[in-house]
Design a protein around this motif. Sequence first.
Motif, short mmCIF file in Angstrom:
data_model
loop_
_atom_site.label_atom_id
_atom_site.label_comp_id
_atom_site.label_asym_id
_atom_site.label_seq_id
_atom_site.Cartn_x
_atom_site.Cartn_y
_atom_site.Cartn_z
N PRO A 290 0.84 -1.20 0.13
CA PRO A 290 0.04 0.06 0.10
C PRO A 290 0.89 1.29 -0.13
O PRO A 290 0.34 2.19 -0.42
N THR A 291 2.13 1.19 0.42
CA THR A 291 2.81 2.57 0.34
C THR A 291 3.66 2.49 -0.73
O THR A 291 4.70 3.77 -0.96
N ALA A 292 3.78 1.81 -1.86
CA ALA A 292 4.70 1.91 -3.02
C ALA A 292 4.19 3.13 -3.68
O ALA A 292 3.08 3.44 -3.90
N ASP B 35 9.69 -2.33 -7.26
CA ASP B 35 10.92 -3.49 -7.37
C ASP B 35 10.89 -4.15 -6.04
O ASP B 35 11.22 -5.46 -6.20
N GLY B 36 10.75 -3.53 -5.03
CA GLY B 36 11.00 -4.27 -3.70
C GLY B 36 9.99 -4.98 -3.43
O GLY B 36 10.14 -6.10 -2.90
N MET B 37 8.57 -4.73 -3.97
CA MET B 37 7.41 -5.51 -3.74
C MET B 37 7.68 -6.99 -4.67
O MET B 37 7.19 -7.97 -4.52
N ALA B 38 8.20 -6.66 -5.79
CA ALA B 38 8.44 -7.67 -6.80
C ALA B 38 9.61 -8.70 -6.15
O ALA B 38 9.27 -10.01 -6.12
N GLY B 39 10.54 -8.05 -5.51
CA GLY B 39 11.36 -9.08 -4.73
C GLY B 39 10.90 -9.72 -3.97
O GLY B 39 11.30 -10.95 -3.55
#
Length: 296
Positions: free
Chosen positions: A11-13, A68-72
């Motif tokens: 939710p913060t992306a 990208d952090g969420m993808a990771g």
Amino acid sequence: MTSEITLFVNPTAGRGRGARAAQPAASALRAAGFSVRTILGEDAADALVRARAAVEGGTGALIAVGGDGMAGLALRAVAGTRTPLGLVAVGTGNDFARALGLPVREPAAAGRMIADALKCGRLRDIDLGQVGDRWFGTVLASGFDSRVNDRGNRMRWPTGRFKYDLAMIAELAGLRPVPYRIRLDDGEVREVEATLVAVGNGSSYGGGMRICPGADLTDGLFDITVVGDCSRTTLLRVFPRVYRGTHVGHPKVTVLRAARVEIAAEGVTGYADGEPLGPLPLSARCVRGGVRVVGP
């Protein structure tokens, strides 16, 4: 493939774009006939537990909504399984989505593309980088670029990309080469003075900087870009060429290729997909076909 799929939402992306993007992406998927379940999680660790449970429970696909952090984080749930990964890219960098040819900051379009690809079976296996129990799809960064990340992450003001621009200016003022030890596959250890070393599974990081322009997601190899001992003037001259990938023609830049790489340097943090891995030394391997992705 089951019609039940999972949205994995940060939710913060992108300063709140993740939460706003989930609804149009979910609407597009439901309009295509999919049953959509949403996972938020109280924090990253809780979200990962929930995502892994969805994968183990047989979800038809895990769709990461964020950057990208969420993808990771999603990779840690699906890597090594046959559960497809889709990306609704609404973060700051979105380099993994770019590498896959997916829409960026267009959640409804991304949802429609993912739905169509799932229905038509447009899935493909791509390589991943692995460091310990962590996976990455784009680039493992170390050196000048990771010090910029370190400084930017410590700054409370300003917010967004501008703070990383300020962090870069500050790091340029104290620019110095770092003694690296690099080992490729089973080769000898190389000792080099370098400004940065980037290990690329994908070609870009930082929102389109093509630091490893020749990297191929399906060849089973990393492209390792070594930027040698640079003055501030040289780095400032070469840096703009990173967006076109033409910096690799500069005499201070060397590109190596390997399936495994070990990098060591004192006082340097490694970042992968924009997230900290920890201090060097780090050892990374390229895992051929490490994840199945939903493609355009």
